[in-house]
Design a protein around this motif. Structure first.
Motif, short mmCIF file in Angstrom:
data_model
loop_
_atom_site.label_atom_id
_atom_site.label_comp_id
_atom_site.label_asym_id
_atom_site.label_seq_id
_atom_site.Cartn_x
_atom_site.Cartn_y
_atom_site.Cartn_z
N UNK A 158 -2.05 -22.78 -24.23
CA UNK A 158 -1.35 -21.74 -24.97
C UNK A 158 -1.61 -21.84 -26.47
N UNK A 159 -1.79 -23.05 -26.99
CA UNK A 159 -2.06 -23.21 -28.42
C UNK A 159 -3.41 -22.60 -28.78
N UNK A 217 -6.73 -18.23 -31.09
CA UNK A 217 -7.71 -17.17 -30.85
C UNK A 217 -7.13 -15.81 -31.19
N UNK A 218 -5.85 -15.64 -30.89
CA UNK A 218 -5.17 -14.38 -31.21
C UNK A 218 -5.08 -14.16 -32.71
N UNK A 219 -4.77 -15.21 -33.45
CA UNK A 219 -4.69 -15.11 -34.92
C UNK A 219 -6.06 -14.76 -35.51
N UNK A 220 -7.08 -15.42 -34.99
CA UNK A 220 -8.44 -15.15 -35.47
C UNK A 220 -8.83 -13.71 -35.16
N UNK A 221 -8.50 -13.26 -33.96
CA UNK A 221 -8.82 -11.88 -33.57
C UNK A 221 -8.10 -10.87 -34.43
N UNK A 222 -6.85 -11.13 -34.74
CA UNK A 222 -6.08 -10.21 -35.60
C UNK A 222 -6.71 -10.11 -36.98
N UNK A 282 -12.73 -10.40 -28.72
CA UNK A 282 -11.61 -11.25 -29.10
C UNK A 282 -10.74 -11.57 -27.88
N UNK A 283 -10.46 -10.54 -27.10
CA UNK A 283 -9.68 -10.74 -25.87
C UNK A 283 -10.41 -11.69 -24.92
N UNK A 284 -11.73 -11.51 -24.84
CA UNK A 284 -12.52 -12.37 -23.97
C UNK A 284 -12.46 -13.83 -24.37
N UNK A 285 -12.52 -14.09 -25.68
CA UNK A 285 -12.42 -15.48 -26.16
C UNK A 285 -11.05 -16.06 -25.86
N UNK A 286 -10.01 -15.28 -26.06
CA UNK A 286 -8.65 -15.75 -25.77
C UNK A 286 -8.49 -16.02 -24.28
N UNK A 287 -9.13 -15.20 -23.47
CA UNK A 287 -9.02 -15.33 -22.02
C UNK A 287 -9.68 -16.62 -21.51
N UNK A 288 -10.62 -17.13 -22.28
CA UNK A 288 -11.33 -18.35 -21.88
C UNK A 288 -10.63 -19.63 -22.36
#
Length: 203
Positions: A83-84, A89-94, A73-79
């Motif tokens: 910011x949107x 990605x953060x919501x999906x990961x949570x 999840x962190x990796x996807x957000x990092x890519x």
């Protein structure tokens, strides 16, 4: 014979989980576990080495799976490119993390509450350290003046992110309650960061 051994191992793991949930790692008794399983304590030592090895066998699948899920999840957000997208990605990961934790609720209760004396007693800290590292990079990359945000604030904020999960697990909220709770948390966190970003951009 192989099926019999696999059956005995599963019975041992189920008895061990019940014992650890009731007594914690420190006060759990291998004698009680062996008695509940109908096998000798020697069978436990043969299969798992010692009490910590048995505890690890009970929780390792859950712990390793969550760590892998979270790192992905962190990796996807990092890519993400803006910011949107990071927020989405953060919501999906949570959501994924919450669903996964509730698939292994007993195991995470053990990790969060009864793992002192095992290698899993630092598991919560490992998760928050990963979160902190990501947030520092995120703020530097996407937020004007983000590098000026207090390090201690980031530390406490990221720790609180996992504290929410901890509270849901330890208070034994059901999954529906947990989802509603995390939705409220998400709204508060989003509004709070909007204000932090506005203030930081004005510096």
């Amino acid at each position: 014979m192989r099926q019999e051994k696999e059956g005995v191992t599963q019975i041992l793991l189920e008895s061990a989980k019940a014992e650890f949930l009731q007594y914690g790692f420190h006060d759990a008794s291998l004698r009680r576990i062996s008695a509940a399983s109908g096998v000798s304590t020697n069978s436990i030592y043969t299969r798992f080495g010692d009490k910590e090895g048995l505890f690890s066998a009970v929780v390792s699948e859950a712990a390793d799976g969550l760590m892998e899920l979270y790192l992905n999840s962190i990796g996807r957000a990092d890519e993400c490119e803006d910011i949107a997208a990071v927020s989405d990605a953060g919501d999906e990961g949570t959501n994924q993390v919450l669903e996964y934790v509730y698939q292994y609720l007993d195991e995470f209760y053990l990790i969060f509450c009864h793992s002192q004396g095992t290698k899993y007693e630092t598991y919560f800290d490992q998760l928050t350290e990963i979160e902190e590292s990501f947030y520092r990079k995120f703020l530097t990359q996407y937020v004007k003046g983000g590098d000026k945000i207090d390090d201690f604030f980031i530390h406490v904020y990221c720790r609180m992110g996992w504290q929410y999960i901890y509270e849901l697990v330890t208070h034994k909220k059901d999954y529906e309650e947990a989802c509603k709770f995390m939705e409220s948390v998400r709204k508060i966190r989003y509004a709070g960061w909007q204000e932090i970003i506005r203030q930081t951009s004005d510096l």
